[in-house]
Write a protein that holds these residues in place. Structure first.
Motif, mmCIF file in Angstrom:
data_model
loop_
_atom_site.group_PDB
_atom_site.id
_atom_site.type_symbol
_atom_site.label_atom_id
_atom_site.label_comp_id
_atom_site.label_asym_id
_atom_site.label_seq_id
_atom_site.Cartn_x
_atom_site.Cartn_y
_atom_site.Cartn_z
ATOM 1 N N HIS A 551 0.947 -1.269 -0.078
ATOM 2 C CA HIS A 551 0.023 0.096 0.090
ATOM 3 C C HIS A 551 0.941 1.284 -0.135
ATOM 4 O O HIS A 551 1.813 1.363 0.757
ATOM 5 N N PHE A 591 -7.341 7.411 0.870
ATOM 6 C CA PHE A 591 -5.944 7.885 0.684
ATOM 7 C C PHE A 591 -5.757 8.837 -0.515
ATOM 8 O O PHE A 591 -4.570 9.575 -0.544
ATOM 9 N N CYS A 595 -2.388 10.383 -2.522
ATOM 10 C CA CYS A 595 -1.743 9.358 -3.079
ATOM 11 C C CYS A 595 -1.155 9.661 -4.316
ATOM 12 O O CYS A 595 -1.726 10.357 -5.246
ATOM 13 N N TYR A 597 -0.353 7.757 -6.714
ATOM 14 C CA TYR A 597 -0.742 6.896 -7.744
ATOM 15 C C TYR A 597 -2.278 6.963 -7.933
ATOM 16 O O TYR A 597 -2.797 6.024 -8.791
ATOM 17 N N ALA A 598 -2.915 7.826 -7.507
ATOM 18 C CA ALA A 598 -4.233 7.963 -7.359
ATOM 19 C C ALA A 598 -4.953 8.009 -8.867
ATOM 20 O O ALA A 598 -4.406 9.027 -9.789
ATOM 21 N N CYS A 602 -9.527 5.193 -8.477
ATOM 22 C CA CYS A 602 -9.304 5.589 -6.884
ATOM 23 C C CYS A 602 -10.184 6.399 -6.575
ATOM 24 O O CYS A 602 -10.810 6.382 -5.179
ATOM 25 N N PRO A 607 -11.271 0.749 -2.615
ATOM 26 C CA PRO A 607 -10.805 -0.647 -2.664
ATOM 27 C C PRO A 607 -11.061 -1.635 -1.497
ATOM 28 O O PRO A 607 -10.803 -1.025 -0.343
ATOM 29 N N CYS A 620 -6.111 -1.469 -2.008
ATOM 30 C CA CYS A 620 -5.494 -0.591 -2.932
ATOM 31 C C CYS A 620 -5.709 -0.956 -4.262
ATOM 32 O O CYS A 620 -5.459 -2.337 -4.592
ATOM 33 N N TRP A 621 -6.341 -0.248 -5.259
ATOM 34 C CA TRP A 621 -6.250 -0.717 -6.391
ATOM 35 C C TRP A 621 -5.010 -0.890 -7.277
ATOM 36 O O TRP A 621 -5.053 -1.608 -8.150
HETATM 37 S S1 SF4 Z 1 -6.296 2.846 -4.294
HETATM 38 FE FE1 SF4 Z 1 -5.520 4.335 -5.458
HETATM 39 S S2 SF4 Z 1 -5.402 6.263 -4.208
HETATM 40 FE FE2 SF4 Z 1 -5.710 4.471 -2.972
HETATM 41 S S3 SF4 Z 1 -3.739 4.007 -2.040
HETATM 42 FE FE3 SF4 Z 1 -4.187 2.733 -3.834
HETATM 43 S S4 SF4 Z 1 -3.211 3.803 -5.540
HETATM 44 FE FE4 SF4 Z 1 -3.439 5.305 -3.895
#
Ligand code: SF4
Lengths: 653, 322
Positions: A551, A591, A595, A597-598, A602, A607, A620-621
């Motif tokens: 994560h 998050f 984040c 990576y969003a 997301c 997730p 987490c996706w």
């Molecule tokens: S689901 Fe998306 S926003 Fe949330 S932690 Fe994972 S990558 Fe980041």
């Protein structure tokens, strides 16, 4: 809210309406009654002395045959004027006396304050009575005596409020600049104390009214032919058998008028202080649970040897508009001898989870879980007595602040011994002996002496060890330690953690260690759960913390583990932004705003916590690949997620 | 040296200092009682005996009061008299003040103590129970109702309550004696009148303190130990409300002493409070001085006892260091 809006808000409340109405009534009566009814009030009705109430005289007549009702109305002015005078003179005298210490300096001030404290110890009415001998009987004497009796309490109020201001920075600055004491008093002190003084004055008018009426009743105040309510009471009281209304009417008016000013003071406090009475929405028990085991998750069904099993824990709290859940759907399983860490920022719900695991969520919070077992016994199916005994003997709690979590009025030994007395029926002496024994077990030297001491005689680390010893009074299967080292010195932190580890090894007790500091958990625990915004976002063995964390939040936490040079009192400085409040959670991943990576997915969908394939679970996706394979730093999200998702999917199969 | 002495004998230092304060305060009260007569405008004797008193009587009374001596001598004589419990002769009844006091003080003390005991026995448990019922913001209705009731009780002063009680129980129902000290039944109404206000105040303080203490961390610890509710409340919560409760008890006892003045007047109680009113009205100085000393000493003594009790029973108390 602006001042005028606040005023309107409070004036339109029931309290405001009643108070304003009563004040208006009093004022109008005081102004109009004497000119309009004055003559009638002195009119002697021949042949009806002290008659009871009749249509013509609703409150009857007094000893001279005058109408009591009219006289009660006319007396309003006299009674109010005297009360206002008392407060006015009292306040002026009080201000002067109270300002003396500021103007004259420390030494003279101390004498004045000592004198004031002595005066304030004496009830005002007593002082006034003695003063009445000096000032003589009559309205003037009574007002003087009463206002002098009132002055000390005003003086003390002035003094305490003023000395707070006199020590304020800007006043010290003015003093340094050579501004005279008198100017400081008039420019800085008086304007700032006027607010509390006005509030106090208003309610004091009520008190003055009661007291001055009492003086008049006793015969010290208004003398005939003048009259106020107190005088009327003393005239009416002897005839209470023939015409009770003559005594009761002034009584009631005094009480109502006194109450009016007290309410007015209350109202002023609210307006000036800007109190706003919010109404919280209480959580109600949702009957979403079908049966204890109905929603049991599919992961490992065998829990025979778990000391704690908690499935689907949700904690609900009242909120401004709707109840919210600071903890949602958290599951925990802990085996004997295992040390499990629970990390997260403050507000992540980790402490509430710990409290709920110990069934200590108190009103107005509400904790619900699908399964809540201690040593394999479902708590929700137990009779409360058995449950309390089970929890009392097999569960121990260690709280964050050792300064406040031990009772300051009980000896430490007593606080330990009572556990064994309550749950194991030990006698006083045996329980005490065990308390001494457990204190020595947590390495407290000369435990016999220490047991007889109060917590304030212990140092912080010693108190925390005593807390742990308290948990060891029975044979705990699980120790829940909620930030046990946060309030301690760095050197002492290590000691307490070592102690917990040693106990776990020796007694096979499991430990649930809650901390905001992932370094503490990494050093002590074998498995770690990471919470974010009320949910578990990742679970993994500590051995994989550095390499396997999937994560992004966990990664960031690990990256924030300090080396020797970092300041640990500033947790998680490396993650920009703040966690969301659980009352206003976004639709997707909580998050996401922080984040790197969003993506759209997301932001829109949350997730679920799924098996990560690395001995844990992750929500987490786009879980990150194990270190070495995963791109370090904030790489472009598009390339990472696909492969990462594949890893997660493989794990599920 | 001194600080180590203080550290080794905190009690000795505290008691000495506290007793010292008591003695100084008492001296202030004695001086104030003495000064009261001399602060009067005009000739106090003429004021007391009236314009029609003969010059011989006036002269004799002045002599009896020692008013012709120099002021310092009068003061010395006065203090010396006090030390021998000689309080002078009442101008009104021409009997020694000490004898009058000996008759009146027991009636007032009985009334005051009865009221104080009733107040504590009712208000502390009620405050505790309501505090428990309203812990953590529970029981909003109970809280509001309690606040309203005690607020009402606080806004009716004792003397007006007395009148109301006389009307209901003596005049309307004829159930209780209206005046005088004539046995147990005659205590009921004056005691109620004295208890309602201070009792409401005490109950409020105890409730607020209890509610505050119950949200403390150590109560959470006690609950985590799964102690029975009774132990949590009585052993862990109650002692922590001790200091404020004791302080308020002292204030209440003092205010009840003052309350006796009015309540005794309403109920024609043969006590010192009602006597004070009469003595002030007829300017019977020796009597007033004696009553002033009685009340002054009583209140200072109450404060002393409260401070010592707090220092003795509350292990957290810093009163000893201050
Ligand atoms: S689901 Fe998306 S926003 Fe949330 S932690 Fe994972 S990558 Fe980041």
């Amino acid at each position: 809210m602006s001042w005028s809006r606040r005023t309107r808000h409070h004036l339109s409340s029931p309290l405001g309406i009643v108070t304003a109405g009563l004040l208006l009534l009093l004022l109008v009566t005081a102004i109009l009654a004497p000119p309009l009814l004055g003559d009638r009030a002195d009119e002697i009705v021949v042949g009806s002395l002290q008659s009871g109430s009749s249509a013509e005289h609703p409150f009857g007549t007094d000893a001279l045959g005058r109408d009591v009702f009219t006289r009660t109305l006319v007396a309003t002015r006299m009674s109010l004027v005297l009360a206002l005078l008392v407060v006015a003179i009292g306040v002026v005298a009080g201000l002067i006396i109270g300002a003396v210490p500021i103007v004259l300096g420390k030494r003279a001030g101390r004498v004045v304050v000592a004198g004031l404290n002595l005066m304030v110890a004496f009830p005002g009415l007593l002082l006034a009575l003695f003063l009445a001998m000096i000032f003589g009987v009559g309205a003037r004497g009574a007002v003087l005596s009463m206002s002098i009796a009132f002055a000390p309490s005003f003086a003390r109020l002035t003094h305490t409020t003023a000395s707070g201001i006199a020590n304020a920075d800007y006043v010290s600055a003015a003093r340094l600049l050579g501004v005279s004491r008198w100017r400081i008093l008039t420019r800085h002190v008086i304007p700032n104390i006027s607010e509390p003084l006005i509030v106090n004055m208003t309610s004091q008018v009520g008190a003055a009214l009661l007291s001055i009426s009492a003086l008049s009743y006793l015969g010290f105040g208004v003398q005939p032919p003048s009259y106020d309510w107190g005088r009327m009471l003393s005239d009416g009281l002897p005839a209470i058998y023939t015409n009770p209304a003559a005594a009761l009417a002034p009584c009631i008016t005094i009480v109502v008028a006194g109450l009016t000013f007290v309410l007015a003071g209350e109202l002023l406090t609210q307006i000036l202080g800007g109190h706003h009475h919010g109404h919280l929405r209480m959580p109600s028990r949702l009957s979403r649970r079908q049966g204890p085991e109905a929603a049991a998750p599919t992961r490992s069904a065998d829990d025979g040897d778990e000391v704690l099993r908690l499935d689907g824990l949700t904690v609900t709290m009242p909120g401004e508009t709707t109840p919210f859940s600071p903890v949602t759907d958290v599951s925990l399983r802990i085996r004997p001898g295992e040390i499990v860490g629970l990390v997260g920022e403050s507000g992540s719900g980790k402490s509430l989870t710990a409290m709920a695991a110990a069934r200590l969520i108190s009103y107005p919070g509400l904790a619900e879980a699908d399964v809540h077992r201690i040593k394999g016994q479902e708590l929700r199916l137990m009779r409360s007595r058995d449950r309390e005994r089970l929890l009392g003997t097999s569960l121990a709690m260690v709280f964050q602040d050792p300064m406040s979590s031990l009772n300051p009025t009980l000896k430490v030994g007593r606080q330990l011994a009572e556990v064994a007395e309550t749950h194991e029926g030990l006698g006083r002496r045996d329980a005490w002996q065990r308390a001494v024994d457990r204190l020595s077990a947590v390495l407290i030297s000369s435990p016999e002496v220490r047991a007889k001491q109060y917590p304030m005689e212990f140092s912080g680390g010693m108190r925390q060890r005593a807390s742990i010893a308290m948990g060891l009074m029975a044979q705990p299967a699980l120790i829940i330690a909620d930030e046990p080292t946060t309030a301690l010195d760095v050197t002492v932190q290590r000691e307490v953690l070592n102690l917990l580890q040693r106990i776990s090894e020796q007694t096979a007790a499991a430990v649930l260690l809650i901390s905001h500091d992932i370094a503490v958990v990494a050093e002590t625990a074998s498995r770690v759960l990471v919470m974010y915004a009320g949910r578990v976002v990742e679970e993994l063995p500590v051995s994989g913390l550095v390499t396997d964390a999937a994560h992004p939040y966990t990664r960031a936490l690990v990256a924030s583990i300090p080396d020797m040079s970092t300041d640990r009192s500033q947790p998680l400085a490396s993650i920009p932004g703040r966690p969301p409040h659980t009352a206003q959670l976004p639709a997707g991943c909580a998050f996401a705003p922080r984040c790197g990576y969003a993506d759209d997915q997301c932001l829109e969908h949350r997730p679920e916590l799924v098996d990560s394939g690395r001995g844990g679970a992750v929500a987490c996706w786009h879980p990150l690949l194990p270190a070495g394979r995963a791109p370090q730093g904030m790489a472009g999200p598009a390339s990472v997620p696909a492969s990462a998702r594949r890893v997660a999917a493989e794990g599920e199969v | 040296m001194r600080s180590s002495f203080r550290a080794r004998h905190p009690w000795l230092v505290f008691l000495t200092r506290r007793l010292g304060r008591f003695v100084v305060s008492m001296a202030v009260v004695v001086t104030a009682a003495f000064a009261m007569v001399h602060a009067l405008p005009g000739d106090p004797v003429r004021a007391a005996l009236g314009l029609r008193a003969s010059p011989e009587t006036i002269r004799a009374t002045r002599e009896q009061l020692g008013l012709d001596d120099p002021l310092w001598l009068q003061y010395v004589d006065y203090v010396r008299g006090l030390l021998h419990l000689d309080l002078g002769i009442s101008l009104d009844s021409q009997t020694p003040v000490r004898e009058v006091m000996a008759q009146l003080v027991p009636a007032t003390v009985k009334l005051g103590l009865a009221a104080f005991v009733v107040c504590i026995v009712i208000a502390i448990p009620v405050g505790l129970l309501i505090g428990i019922a309203t812990r953590d913001g529970r029981g909003r209705t109970v809280h509001l109702g309690f606040g309203g009731l005690t607020g009402l009780a606080l806004s009716v002063p004792d003397y007006l309550l007395s009148v109301g009680l006389v009307f209901v129980f003596s005049v309307s129902l004829g159930a209780l004696p209206v005046a005088g000290m004539t046995g147990a039944a005659s205590f009921v109404l004056p005691v109620i009148a004295l208890v309602v206000g201070p009792g409401a105040y005490l109950a409020r303080i105890v409730r607020a303190e209890t509610q505050g203490v119950l949200s403390e961390d150590y109560i959470r610890t006690a609950r985590a130990k799964r102690l029975p509710a009774r132990v949590v409340y009585l052993r862990h919560a109650l002692p922590n409300t001790l200091t404020p409760t004791l302080t308020v008890c002292g204030m209440i006892l003092a205010s009840m002493l003052a309350g006796t003045v009015l309540v005794e007047s309403v109920f024609a109680w043969p006590g010192i409070g009602a006597e004070l009113v009469d003595s002030v009205l007829v300017k019977d100085y020796p009597m007033v001085q004696a009553v002033a000393l009685f009340f002054g000493a009583g209140i200072l003594l109450i404060n002393l006892v409260v401070d010592v009790a707090i220092a003795a029973f509350d292990p957290r108390s810093t009163i000893k260091e201050s």
